[in-house]
Write a protein that holds these residues in place. Sequence first.
Motif, mmCIF file in Angstrom:
data_model
loop_
_atom_site.group_PDB
_atom_site.id
_atom_site.type_symbol
_atom_site.label_atom_id
_atom_site.label_comp_id
_atom_site.label_asym_id
_atom_site.label_seq_id
_atom_site.Cartn_x
_atom_site.Cartn_y
_atom_site.Cartn_z
ATOM 1 N N GLN A 1 -43.581 -17.915 -28.789
ATOM 2 C CA GLN A 1 -42.439 -17.689 -27.909
ATOM 3 C C GLN A 1 -41.117 -17.888 -28.633
ATOM 4 N N PRO B 1 -37.197 -13.523 -22.332
ATOM 5 C CA PRO B 1 -36.839 -14.536 -23.345
ATOM 6 C C PRO B 1 -36.017 -15.681 -22.772
ATOM 7 N N ASN C 1 -40.624 -6.275 -30.814
ATOM 8 C CA ASN C 1 -39.269 -6.358 -30.271
ATOM 9 C C ASN C 1 -38.412 -5.162 -30.666
ATOM 10 N N VAL D 1 -38.466 -14.982 -28.790
ATOM 11 C CA VAL D 1 -37.128 -15.170 -28.214
ATOM 12 C C VAL D 1 -36.046 -14.919 -29.267
#
Length: 586
Positions: free
Chosen positions: A138, A290, A29, A142
């Motif tokens: 996830q 996301p 990220n 996110v």
Amino acid sequence: MNKRQFIAQCLRFNRKSYILAVILIFIVNWLQVEIPRYIQLAIDLIDDSSATGHADLSRYVWVVVAMSAVMIVARIFSRIYALNPGRIIEAMLKNKLLQKLNRLPNSFHEKFSSGSLISIINNDLNGVRMMFGTGFLQLVNVFFALSLTPLWMWRISPELTLYSAIPISIAFVIFRIGFKRMKKYNAEHLYRLQDLSAQLMKFLAGIDLIKNQQMSPWVQAEVEKRNQRLLRCRIQISRIQIFIMPVLDYANNVMKILILGLGGYMLMKQELTLGEITAFLSYSVLLAMPLMQLGRIATIYQRGMLSIESVQRILNAQVPEQDQSILSQPEVDQLKGKTLSVRNLNFSYDDSRLVLKNISFDVPVGKKVGVLGSIGSGKTTLVNCLNHYLEVPKGTVFLGDRDITSFARSDLHRYMKTITQTPYLFSATIEENIRFGSDNESIDKYKIEQVLELSQLANDVSRFDKGDQTLVGEKGIMLSGGQKQRLSIARALLNPIDLIIMDDVLSAVDYETERKILLGVFQRLENQSALVVSHRVSALEYMDEIIVLHEGAMIAKGSHQALLKTCPYYYETWQLQQNEAEEQQC
């Protein structure tokens, strides 16, 4: 163990893998938000024709390429370390559930049908796996994406970032409403799956009756009724997933329109550069995935929590106190060679009508005891009390001087084996079914052949194309009823044991085969005890002692010859069955 403790234990069990996954997801990220910044710098240098500008542009391009390559590698390993724990936890739970189900008493299994338990192990564990695998991946992804991306957007333009948050905020309110409705339907979905699975198991167990009685239309209607309920529930879930949960994705598209409109206006006023607008749009794209994943995360979380609740019904079920402690080998050895004694045994299933009434007898070492009774006389109930399948009152069944309720069932089953009238066979070869539950390394081929001979199954096996390597099919579907019973006898005879209980296991064979099997079994069990339960007098003629049951009460006890003289019920039964045997021979 409550849900929080369960989740914490699973996380701790895979903590190293999860920690590495979190680090790698953060790197992915961080690289995702850094790459647009270098793209922004590169775009702003497009109009710079100087040598320094070209050098910087080339450097930024190579930085983007290098970051992309590192991000690909980090993403691959982040998925490996985040998804593998879900599979590991699923495998661990399957082992735990099977082990726990084997230890739980009959009272637990009466509350849950086999179909419901199978649904929990198959369907509900999928929810647990998804929660600790895909759900974890996830969720962390996110979290970092929604933390880092808005921060980098704010660094470009706080004003444009605030405008972009408006459609997202409205979408979150709608998403919350859908989340609550989804929880209700997910709970109903799991219940409907368990109900359908339980009903199918019942119908499959009675498939022969259904065919013979031409009940197929009724069965199809019952299955269709439950299937339609499950379908309606799935449609409701799909509607929420299609129209409400993607609302965050719709909001992301509205956000892009705002960025293009307001960003273009700010570009004309020279408050932002073309590179900054491009980077801002790139960040909005990074937010799209996301935000879409939030809907799936909500579904996975809800299903996972409901699945954990189903799994905990089994894991938190109370194992009887005596089954929690296993006897040491010296203590088990002391049980061997002891007499099985029954003293004033009374038993009822619903505390209203006694199924067994004041039963008392002994099975001494090496003795052969028979139990005769018609259908409904309590024979199978007596067997299930002796092997402690049913909860018997304390002080009624003893092994030597020890009450069988004072030690674990698993220790009792080291002393005795029970052959039931409905044997269960696995979809494997005849030899593998005989070896089931035995130490395969210590058993040679000769012993297999020997028990086949003793159970009068050798001739049948020799006619099969593959002999004892013939597959018997699921539940022994390729064999006749008598062959199934004889195969279960062969399995029980493979390893010596102090007491063998045969519960009407010869009901599917003729009188002559029955006589030969019993003679072979008694020859094999010369120094061992046997309790033979049957509704046939011919199966009990060779017993040292015969107990006669009638309507749950013991009305007589003695040898075959003695009972013919002293018990009218026994004599009448013997005479009737003698006539039947003569008619069969004719």
